[in-house]
Design a protein around this motif. Structure first.
Motif, short mmCIF file in Angstrom:
data_model
loop_
_atom_site.label_atom_id
_atom_site.label_comp_id
_atom_site.label_asym_id
_atom_site.label_seq_id
_atom_site.Cartn_x
_atom_site.Cartn_y
_atom_site.Cartn_z
N ARG A 29 -9.82 12.76 -5.13
CA ARG A 29 -10.61 12.23 -4.02
C ARG A 29 -10.66 13.22 -2.85
O ARG A 29 -9.82 14.10 -2.72
CB ARG A 29 -10.07 10.90 -3.51
N GLY A 34 -9.75 9.56 8.62
CA GLY A 34 -8.81 8.45 8.53
C GLY A 34 -7.58 8.92 7.76
O GLY A 34 -7.37 8.58 6.60
N GLU A 35 -6.78 9.76 8.45
CA GLU A 35 -5.62 10.33 7.76
C GLU A 35 -4.34 9.67 8.26
O GLU A 35 -4.15 9.52 9.47
CB GLU A 35 -5.60 11.84 8.01
N HIS A 36 -3.51 9.25 7.33
CA HIS A 36 -2.24 8.56 7.62
C HIS A 36 -2.46 7.17 8.23
O HIS A 36 -1.53 6.57 8.75
CB HIS A 36 -1.33 9.41 8.51
N ASP A 38 -3.73 4.75 6.32
CA ASP A 38 -3.72 3.74 5.23
C ASP A 38 -2.44 2.91 5.22
O ASP A 38 -2.48 1.69 5.08
CB ASP A 38 -4.05 4.35 3.85
N CYS A 169 3.63 6.26 -0.25
CA CYS A 169 2.22 6.46 0.09
C CYS A 169 1.50 5.15 0.39
O CYS A 169 1.97 4.07 0.02
CB CYS A 169 1.50 7.15 -1.08
N GLY A 170 0.36 5.27 1.04
CA GLY A 170 -0.52 4.12 1.24
C GLY A 170 -1.37 3.91 -0.01
O GLY A 170 -1.04 4.43 -1.08
N ILE A 171 -2.49 3.20 0.15
CA ILE A 171 -3.29 2.82 -1.03
C ILE A 171 -4.57 3.65 -1.16
O ILE A 171 -5.29 3.54 -2.16
CB ILE A 171 -3.61 1.30 -0.97
N MET A 172 -4.82 4.54 -0.19
CA MET A 172 -6.12 5.25 -0.19
C MET A 172 -6.40 6.02 -1.49
O MET A 172 -7.49 5.89 -2.06
CB MET A 172 -6.17 6.24 0.97
N ASP A 173 -5.44 6.81 -1.94
CA ASP A 173 -5.72 7.72 -3.06
C ASP A 173 -6.01 6.94 -4.33
O ASP A 173 -6.97 7.23 -5.05
CB ASP A 173 -4.52 8.64 -3.31
N TYR A 223 6.46 13.08 5.15
CA TYR A 223 5.55 11.95 4.96
C TYR A 223 6.30 10.63 5.16
O TYR A 223 5.89 9.76 5.93
CB TYR A 223 4.94 12.00 3.55
N GLY A 332 -5.82 14.93 3.74
CA GLY A 332 -4.68 14.47 2.93
C GLY A 332 -3.41 14.41 3.74
O GLY A 332 -3.44 14.37 4.98
N GLY A 333 -2.28 14.45 3.05
CA GLY A 333 -0.99 14.27 3.70
C GLY A 333 -0.63 15.38 4.67
O GLY A 333 0.04 15.16 5.67
C1 GLA Z 1 -1.40 11.09 0.97
C2 GLA Z 1 -1.05 9.65 0.62
C3 GLA Z 1 -2.11 8.68 1.13
C4 GLA Z 1 -2.44 8.92 2.60
C5 GLA Z 1 -2.67 10.40 2.87
C6 GLA Z 1 -2.80 10.69 4.34
O1 GLA Z 1 -2.55 11.49 0.29
O2 GLA Z 1 -0.90 9.50 -0.75
O3 GLA Z 1 -1.71 7.36 0.91
O4 GLA Z 1 -1.45 8.39 3.42
O5 GLA Z 1 -1.62 11.21 2.37
O6 GLA Z 1 -3.94 10.08 4.85
#
Ligand code: GLA
Length: 382
Positions: A29, A34-36, A38, A169-173, A223, A332-333
């Motif tokens: 993806r 919208g970074e961090h 999620d 991690c969050g759910i975005m990826d 992270y 990304g991260g």
């Molecule tokens: C990584 C994590 C995501 C998100 C991004 C930062 O990709 O897996 O959940 O937090 O960093 O936006």
């Protein structure tokens, strides 16, 4: 999709296991903005791309399961009854983690064989890990008729990452990889886990990625640290997540937190607002505003949230000094991976050639440029 890779994976599976596999493609993806946000229950704006993981998978009569990573030429054999994480940083944890989380959810699977490979460079911040997790859970769901919904599958992928890989991690990826829609980006609300597709008209502009080709090692622990700072400030504010806080709320507790942590929480609140502003700019077809928001996002990631690095900052500064680039930021991260750039199509080559030369001179590393195509999410292929 990468036909050559598909052929290689299929052939390799046939040679190794002598059965016809189910073939799955699961994309990586990008994230527009919208970074961090999620894991703060906020908004993100990702899209699936046409690069990702190709997986061949089939049931096995054996008493063990086998996974083969074609790119690394490494094989993993494991018993479904004795799962435990492999060494930190190993690809094996993405597979084992998914299996373990399926089992924890009360579903039963039998043994299986798989071969996978990908065309996303590792560490690019394009979520090859989520793509791999999703491909495995998607394949097992079909082979063993687990009746998992896509929503359930991405939660399994995410938990694999939390519990086996060790990144909270969050759910975005996982969401973007599973639910991607061709030619669309998804404005995702990470609290409700529902998204709105946007077919973006980039006019005479396009999105390109420039990969720093570096990945600094502190990224996973940093992270998790960021996440716990956000959670502790939410607690102090007595809200469920920073998504629920305003800048005024935050000001009220300013004296009780360190200036560094204050800036981190402030970044999250502001970035969340930027995502909403970006979606409006897109609706109005205002690419200049979108571009400015990208630059602002990078500024926050660099100076407030502190997840950038010299290589990323260098690329974004180059973008800033070129009038044909409307916006750019790390994606990304952080701590390496790619920048995402909104750039005039006509001037892309001149810009990227110049940047590549300067980057090489400065860091003695080659950066790589990727044009991107917004694509469908995880799916069966022939
Ligand atoms: C990584 C994590 C995501 C998100 C991004 C930062 O990709 O897996 O959940 O937090 O960093 O936006």
């Amino acid at each position: 999709m990468n036909k050559e890779l598909l052929h290689k994976i299929k052939t390799n599976f046939g040679e190794k296991f002598d059965t016809k596999p189910l073939m799955i493609f699961s994309p990586g993806r990008i994230n527009i903005i919208g970074e961090h946000t999620d894991y703060n229950d906020g908004f993100v704006f990702p899209a699936a791309v046409d690069m990702g993981i190709i997986l061949a998978i089939q049931k096995s009569d054996s008493i063990i399961s086998t996974a083969y990573a074609l790119d690394k030429h490494e094989e993993l054999q494991f018993s479904l009854d004795e799962l435990k994480p492999s060494t930190e940083g190993s690809w094996e944890n993405y597979i084992k983690g998914v299996v373990a989380e399926i089992q924890k959810s009360g579903k039963t699977i039998g043994n299986f064989n798989l071969v996978f490979g990908g065309d996303i460079p590792g560490g690019a911040g394009m979520s090859s890990s989520a793509a791999l997790e999703n491909s495995v859970v998607f394949g097992l769901n079909i082979l063993f008729d687990l009746q998992l919904s896509k929503e359930e599958m991405i939660l399994i992928s995410q938990k694999a990452e939390h519990n086996y890989v060790g990144v909270k991690c969050g759910i975005m990826d996982q969401y973007a990889s599973m639910f991607g829609i061709k030619d669309n980006a998804l404005l995702l609300d990470c609290r409700t886990v529902k998204s709105k597709p946007y077919k973006i008209d980039f006019k005479s502009y396009q999105l390109i990625l420039i990969n720093t080709n570096v990945k600094h090692s502190l990224s996973d622990s940093a992270y998790n640290d960021r996440r716990s700072v956000c959670e502790s400030i939410s607690k102090m504010l007595d809200v469920q997540a920073l998504r629920d806080a305003t800048i005024n709320d935050l000001k009220k507790i300013q004296e009780q937190v360190t200036p560094a942590n204050y800036q981190k929480a402030l970044y999250i609140i502001q970035e969340n607002e930027r995502v909403i502003m970006a979606s409006k700019a897109i609706e109005e077809g205002n690419l200049n505003v979108l571009g400015e928001l990208l630059f602002d996002s990078h500024n926050g990631l660099q100076n407030q949230y502190k997840v950038s690095c010299d290589e990323l900052d260098f690329l974004v500064n180059k973008a800033k000094s070129n009038k044909h680039v409307l916006g750019a930021r790390m994606m990304g991260g952080g701590f390496g991976g790619c920048t995402i750039n909104l750039i005039s199509t006509e001037h892309t080559n001149a810009f990227t050639e110049d940047v590549a030369k300067n980057y090489k001179e400065k860091f003695n590393i080659d950066c790589t440029v990727h044009a991107i195509k917004l694509s469908d999410g995880t799916k069966i292929i022939e």
